[in-house]
Design a protein around this motif. Structure first.
Motif, PDB file in Angstrom:
ATOM      1  N   TYR A 138       0.850  -1.184   0.000  1.00 53.43           N
ATOM      2  CA  TYR A 138       0.000   0.000   0.000  1.00 53.43           C
ATOM      3  C   TYR A 138       0.886   1.234   0.000  1.00 53.43           C
ATOM      4  CZ  TYR A 138       0.839   0.543   5.039  1.00 53.43           C
ATOM      5  OH  TYR A 138       1.402   0.726   6.264  1.00 53.43           O
ATOM      6  N   ALA A 139       0.281   2.405  -0.286  1.00 54.42           N
ATOM      7  CA  ALA A 139       1.064   3.626  -0.388  1.00 54.42           C
ATOM      8  C   ALA A 139       0.362   4.789   0.284  1.00 54.42           C
ATOM      9  CB  ALA A 139       1.306   3.960  -1.854  1.00 54.42           C
ATOM     10  N   ASP A 140       1.149   5.786   0.638  1.00 56.99           N
ATOM     11  CA  ASP A 140       0.634   7.038   1.164  1.00 56.99           C
ATOM     12  C   ASP A 140       0.596   8.022   0.000  1.00 56.99           C
ATOM     13  OD1 ASP A 140       0.547   9.712   2.207  1.00 56.99           O
ATOM     14  OD2 ASP A 140       1.140   8.924   4.161  1.00 56.99           O
ATOM     15  N   PHE A 141      -0.590   8.441  -0.405  1.00 58.97           N
ATOM     16  CA  PHE A 141      -0.769   9.315  -1.556  1.00 58.97           C
ATOM     17  C   PHE A 141      -0.002  10.626  -1.378  1.00 58.97           C
ATOM     18  CE2 PHE A 141      -3.047  12.729  -3.766  1.00 58.97           C
ATOM     19  CZ  PHE A 141      -3.046  12.239  -5.062  1.00 58.97           C
ATOM     20  N   CYS A 142       0.022  11.174  -0.173  1.00 59.55           N
ATOM     21  CA  CYS A 142       0.641  12.485   0.073  1.00 59.55           C
ATOM     22  C   CYS A 142       2.167  12.423   0.094  1.00 59.55           C
ATOM     23  CB  CYS A 142       0.134  13.081   1.380  1.00 59.55           C
ATOM     24  SG  CYS A 142      -1.636  13.428   1.346  1.00 59.55           S
ATOM     25  N   THR A 143       2.732  11.408   0.710  1.00 53.90           N
ATOM     26  CA  THR A 143       4.190  11.348   0.834  1.00 53.90           C
ATOM     27  C   THR A 143       4.854  10.549  -0.285  1.00 53.90           C
ATOM     28  OG1 THR A 143       4.206   9.322   2.168  1.00 53.90           O
ATOM     29  CG2 THR A 143       4.011  11.445   3.351  1.00 53.90           C
ATOM     30  N   GLY A 144       4.116   9.678  -0.956  1.00 54.12           N
ATOM     31  CA  GLY A 144       4.701   8.829  -1.989  1.00 54.12           C
ATOM     32  C   GLY A 144       5.394   7.601  -1.445  1.00 54.12           C
ATOM     33  N   GLU A 145       5.282   7.363  -0.153  1.00 58.11           N
ATOM     34  CA  GLU A 145       5.926   6.201   0.445  1.00 58.11           C
ATOM     35  C   GLU A 145       5.127   4.936   0.141  1.00 58.11           C
ATOM     36  OE1 GLU A 145       8.007   8.104   4.379  1.00 58.11           O
ATOM     37  OE2 GLU A 145       5.851   7.722   4.450  1.00 58.11           O
ATOM     38  N   ILE A 146       5.846   3.867  -0.156  1.00 62.03           N
ATOM     39  CA  ILE A 146       5.236   2.561  -0.418  1.00 62.03           C
ATOM     40  C   ILE A 146       5.634   1.647   0.736  1.00 62.03           C
ATOM     41  CG2 ILE A 146       5.146   0.566  -1.956  1.00 62.03           C
ATOM     42  CD1 ILE A 146       5.830   2.478  -4.262  1.00 62.03           C
ATOM     43  N   PHE A 147       4.625   1.010   1.329  1.00 63.23           N
ATOM     44  CA  PHE A 147       4.830   0.170   2.507  1.00 63.23           C
ATOM     45  C   PHE A 147       4.453  -1.271   2.220  1.00 63.23           C
ATOM     46  CE2 PHE A 147       3.873   4.416   4.037  1.00 63.23           C
ATOM     47  CZ  PHE A 147       4.835   4.621   5.007  1.00 63.23           C
ATOM     48  N   GLN A 148       4.980  -2.150   3.064  1.00 57.82           N
ATOM     49  CA  GLN A 148       4.590  -3.553   3.085  1.00 57.82           C
ATOM     50  C   GLN A 148       4.027  -3.814   4.474  1.00 57.82           C
ATOM     51  OE1 GLN A 148       7.910  -6.238   3.120  1.00 57.82           O
ATOM     52  NE2 GLN A 148       6.654  -7.989   2.567  1.00 57.82           N
ATOM     53  N   LEU A 149       2.894  -4.490   4.537  1.00 52.18           N
ATOM     54  CA  LEU A 149       2.300  -4.851   5.821  1.00 52.18           C
ATOM     55  C   LEU A 149       2.213  -6.363   5.881  1.00 52.18           C
ATOM     56  CD1 LEU A 149       0.944  -3.987   8.469  1.00 52.18           C
ATOM     57  CD2 LEU A 149      -1.237  -4.015   7.242  1.00 52.18           C
ATOM     58  N   LEU A 150       2.915  -6.941   6.837  1.00 47.73           N
ATOM     59  CA  LEU A 150       2.855  -8.388   7.020  1.00 47.73           C
ATOM     60  C   LEU A 150       1.632  -8.712   7.863  1.00 47.73           C
ATOM     61  CD1 LEU A 150       6.615  -9.207   7.652  1.00 47.73           C
ATOM     62  CD2 LEU A 150       5.311  -9.471   5.550  1.00 47.73           C
ATOM     63  N   GLY A 192       3.334 -11.186  12.851  1.00 49.90           N
ATOM     64  CA  GLY A 192       3.711 -10.095  13.738  1.00 49.90           C
ATOM     65  C   GLY A 192       3.105  -8.763  13.358  1.00 49.90           C
ATOM     66  N   GLY A 193       2.442  -8.687  12.219  1.00 51.23           N
ATOM     67  CA  GLY A 193       1.764  -7.466  11.794  1.00 51.23           C
ATOM     68  C   GLY A 193       2.694  -6.279  11.618  1.00 51.23           C
ATOM     69  N   THR A 194       3.893  -6.514  11.124  1.00 49.23           N
ATOM     70  CA  THR A 194       4.852  -5.426  10.991  1.00 49.23           C
ATOM     71  C   THR A 194       4.669  -4.645   9.692  1.00 49.23           C
ATOM     72  OG1 THR A 194       6.478  -6.922  10.040  1.00 49.23           O
ATOM     73  CG2 THR A 194       6.590  -6.563  12.408  1.00 49.23           C
ATOM     74  N   GLN A 195       4.888  -3.349   9.799  1.00 50.36           N
ATOM     75  CA  GLN A 195       4.838  -2.457   8.639  1.00 50.36           C
ATOM     76  C   GLN A 195       6.270  -2.087   8.287  1.00 50.36           C
ATOM     77  OE1 GLN A 195       2.141   1.054   8.493  1.00 50.36           O
ATOM     78  NE2 GLN A 195       4.045   2.199   8.515  1.00 50.36           N
ATOM     79  N   THR A 196       6.621  -2.174   7.003  1.00 53.53           N
ATOM     80  CA  THR A 196       7.965  -1.857   6.546  1.00 53.53           C
ATOM     81  C   THR A 196       7.880  -0.858   5.399  1.00 53.53           C
ATOM     82  OG1 THR A 196       8.617  -4.121   7.055  1.00 53.53           O
ATOM     83  CG2 THR A 196      10.122  -2.850   5.689  1.00 53.53           C
TER      84      THR A 196
END
Length: 189
Positions: free
Chosen positions: A1-13, A18-22
């Motif tokens: 998934y991504a943050d529209f405002c910052t342009g950051e792309i994340f992975q959510l396990l 463990g439900g970690t976001q990277t």
């Protein structure tokens, strides 16, 4: 998934892991969508720029894959800060379209995949090294663009540059040696 405002792309396990976001990538894009092709490659849509870009892994491809279609531009990614940088994409296209099409190129790519990850980690952690790497990569990126657009011209210029690099040092050193010999002769007499 991504943050529209910052342009950051994340992975959510998932929670089971463990439900970690990277944070995977920090891009200058306004990300509006993702897509996947039949080969399983992931693409991202930039609403502001109107572009579609392939997201490539920064892990080296398996040895059996031949290296194409993925990441692996470790040093350029470290220098430019994103695998989506235009300069990194030029080097990927050059790798895929020129190097991976012959055995010598595949050997060079394999050696690069073995040697470059530790260097890339050091470069990525130091802004001065990132700037030096960008400067060092600039001629290679320029030549890679030329090789993709005009291969014959790129080979001619590359061969001429190699010849000049091999011939100029001896030619430039010869006058110094002659002057040193003359000076030695004069001091003997």
């Amino acid at each position: 998934y991504a943050d529209f405002c910052t342009g950051e792309i994340f992975q959510l396990l998932p929670a089971a892991a463990g439900g970690t976001q990277t944070l995977l990538l920090d891009t200058p894009m306004s990300i509006s969508s993702f897509g996947e092709d039949e080969a399983g490659e992931i693409f991202v849509v930039d609403l502001a720029g109107g572009s579609v870009s392939r997201i490539a892994s920064t892990d080296p491809p398996p040895a059996s894959s031949g290296g194409g279609g993925g990441g692996g531009c470790f040093i350029a990614t470290a220098a430019y800060g994103s695998p989506l940088a235009a300069q990194v994409q030029v080097l990927r296209r050059f790798r895929d379209q020129r190097l991976l099409t012959n055995s010598l190129g595949r050997s060079l790519v394999a050696a690069y995949y073995r040697l470059s990850p530790p260097l890339a980690r050091v470069i990525a952690s130091n802004e001065t090294l990132r700037a030096v790497a960008r400067g060092a990569l600039s001629p290679l990126i320029w030549w890679s663009r030329l090789a993709l657009a005009r291969p014959t011209l790129a080979l001619t210029l590359g061969g001429g540059g190699l010849a000049a690099g091999l011939l100029l040092p001896p030619l430039l050193l010869r006058p110094r040696r002659a002057r040193a010999r003359d000076l030695a002769r004069r001091t003997e007499h």
